[in-house]
Design an enzyme around this catalytic site. Structure first.
Site, short mmCIF file in Angstrom:
data_model
loop_
_atom_site.label_atom_id
_atom_site.label_comp_id
_atom_site.label_asym_id
_atom_site.label_seq_id
_atom_site.Cartn_x
_atom_site.Cartn_y
_atom_site.Cartn_z
N ASP A 43 0.83 -1.20 0.00
CA ASP A 43 0.00 0.00 0.00
C ASP A 43 0.87 1.25 0.00
O ASP A 43 2.01 1.22 0.47
CB ASP A 43 -0.90 0.02 1.23
CG ASP A 43 -1.93 -1.09 1.21
OD1 ASP A 43 -2.34 -1.50 0.11
OD2 ASP A 43 -2.33 -1.55 2.30
N TYR A 71 6.56 -8.39 8.72
CA TYR A 71 6.18 -6.99 8.83
C TYR A 71 6.42 -6.48 10.25
O TYR A 71 6.20 -7.20 11.23
CB TYR A 71 4.68 -6.79 8.54
CG TYR A 71 4.24 -7.15 7.15
CD1 TYR A 71 4.24 -6.21 6.12
CD2 TYR A 71 3.81 -8.44 6.85
CE1 TYR A 71 3.82 -6.55 4.84
CE2 TYR A 71 3.38 -8.78 5.57
CZ TYR A 71 3.39 -7.83 4.58
OH TYR A 71 2.97 -8.17 3.31
N ASP A 85 -6.73 1.47 7.98
CA ASP A 85 -5.42 2.07 8.23
C ASP A 85 -5.59 3.58 8.39
O ASP A 85 -6.71 4.12 8.31
CB ASP A 85 -4.41 1.73 7.12
CG ASP A 85 -4.81 2.25 5.74
OD1 ASP A 85 -5.60 3.22 5.65
OD2 ASP A 85 -4.33 1.70 4.74
N ARG A 182 -3.55 -5.17 7.87
CA ARG A 182 -4.65 -4.24 8.19
C ARG A 182 -5.84 -4.99 8.78
O ARG A 182 -6.51 -4.50 9.69
CB ARG A 182 -5.09 -3.51 6.93
CG ARG A 182 -4.24 -2.35 6.52
CD ARG A 182 -4.80 -1.68 5.29
NE ARG A 182 -4.77 -2.56 4.12
CZ ARG A 182 -5.50 -2.37 3.02
NH1 ARG A 182 -6.35 -1.36 2.97
NH2 ARG A 182 -5.39 -3.19 2.01
#
Length: 317
Positions: A43, A71, A85, A182
Site C-alpha cells: 500500500d 512486517y 489504516d 490491516r
C-alpha cells in the site's frame, strides 16, 4: 542511451507515499527496460521490501509473490477507519484505556496460526471483475469472503497508552501470502470491542530477501544499477529447492522437455541448474505411475521412473 540492467531481482526499500506501480515505473527508468514488474503489492502508506523483477526475472514474480512475509507495524486501538489504516476516515472512536495487556495478548493468540481472515474491503482483490477498493470508493458496500491464511508470529513489542484513551501497539507479524496486516489490526480491535487500525506498516522480508539487502530509490538512481541486481540464478537458488542436472539432460531441460529424474521434491517448484551454476528452468516433480514418490529413492523394479515436467523455462532462447 541507458544500457539495460541484467536479468535478475532488485530488492527495493519502498518509500511511504509511493504506490507499487510508481516504484515499478522508476525501476523501468533506472534499469533501462520496460520489462520490470513487482512481486506483491505494498500500500502507499507502507514502506519496506518490494521485489522488482528485471528482464527474464519478471516470469519468476508470480512464484516470489507466494513467499511468506514479515512486517513491523503499529496498531492503534480505540479507533476504526473505513480503510483499516490511517489513510481512511475515522468512523468510530471508543476509549481503549480499559483494555489490559492480558486482554490484548489473549486476542492476539486467537489471531495466530491458521485462521480464516476476511480481507480489507479496500484491497486489490477483484469482485466480479472490479477491484474491491474501486467498489468501496464508488460508495458500494463490499463483503469479501474469508480465506485461510497462516500467521506464524504475531508478537507485541512496545505498548503506548495516551490520555485520549488510545493504545498504540508496536507488533511484528510473520505470515503467509494473502494475509492482510490491516485486517489483523481491524480484527484485534473489533474483538476487544474498541476498534483498531494500522498507523504504520513496514515489510521486513519477502521469502529470503530482507531489508538488509534492500536499496532505496535514491541509491538505485545514483549508483550503478547492475551492482544492485541479484542475478537470476542466485534468486532461484535462494527461493526454491535446486537440482543440479547431469550434463546429458541439460539440452532437454533447456528446451522445456520432461526428463526422467528424481529431484527429491514432491509437487513444489524446483530450480533446475547446470553443473556450472546456470539456472535453466523451474520444474515440478511428478510421481511415477502408481508410485508415491519418496525423495531420493529409485522406482521399484518394473515401474516407470519418476519424471519432472516444466513450469517455466528461463534459459536464453
Amino acid at each position: 542511451m541507458i544500457a539495460a540492467a541484467p536479468d535478475g531481482l532488485l530488492v527495493v526499500d519502498k518509500p511511504a507515499g509511493w504506490t507499487s506501480h510508481d516504484v515499478v515505473a522508476r525501476g523501468r527508468r533506472v534499469a533501462g527496460t520496460r520489462k520490470v514488474g513487482h512481486a506483491g503489492t505494498l500500500d502507499p502508506m507502507a514502506t519496506g521490501v518490494l521485489l522488482l523483477g528485471v528482464g527474464r526475472a519478471t516470469r519468476l514474480l508470480g512464484h516470489l509473490a507466494l513467499s511468506t512475509k514479515g512486517y513491523n507495524a503499529t496498531i492503534r486501538l480505540g479507533q476504526r477507519t473505513v480503510t483499516d489504516d490511517a489513510e481512511g476516515e475515522i468512523v468510530r472512536t471508543i476509549a481503549a484505556d480499559g483494555v489490559t495487556d492480558d486482554d490484548i495478548l489473549a486476542v492476539i493468540a486467537r489471531l495466530t496460526g491458521d485462521i480464516d481472515q476476511v480481507p480489507s474491503a479496500v484491497s486489490a482483490i477483484k469482485l466480479d471483475g472490479r477491484r474491491s477498493y474501486a467498489r468501496v470508493r464508488a460508495g458500494e458496500e463490499v463483503e469479501l469472503p474469508s480465506r485461510r491464511v497462516t500467521v506464524s508470529q504475531f508478537s507485541v513489542g512496545a505498548v503506548r497508552r495516551s490520555e485520549a484513551g488510545l493504545v498504540d501497539l508496536d507488533v511484528h507479524v510473520e505470515c503467509s501470502t494473502g494475509t492482510y496486516v490491516r485486517a489483523l489490526a481491524r480484527d484485534l480491535g473489533e474483538s476487544l470491542g474498541v476498534g483498531g487500525h494500522l498507523t504504520a506498516l513496514r515489510r521486513t522480508r519477502v521469502g529470503s530477501f530482507t531489508l538488509d539487502e534492500a536499496h532505496t530509490l535514491e541509491e538505485l538512481e545514483h549508483g550503478t544499477v547492475e551492482t544492485f541486481v541479484v542475478p537470476l540464478a542466485d534468486v532461484a537458488v535462494a527461493t526454491f529447492p535446486s537440482y543440479v542436472l547431469p550434463d546429458e539432460m541439460v539440452p532437454a531441460v533447456r528446451n522445456g522437455r520432461a526428463v526422467s529424474v528424481d529431484t527429491g521434491t514432491a509437487g513444489e517448484p524446483v530450480a533446475m541448474m547446470t553443473s556450472t551454476g546456470e539456472f535453466l528452468a523451474l520444474y515440478r516433480q511428478d510421481p511415477a505411475p502408481g508410485q508415491v514418490p519418496a525423495p531420493g529413492l529409485a522406482p521399484a523394479p518394473g515401474q516407470a521412473p519418476a519424471t519432472a515436467t516444466p513450469i517455466a523455462v528461463f534459459a536464453p532462447a
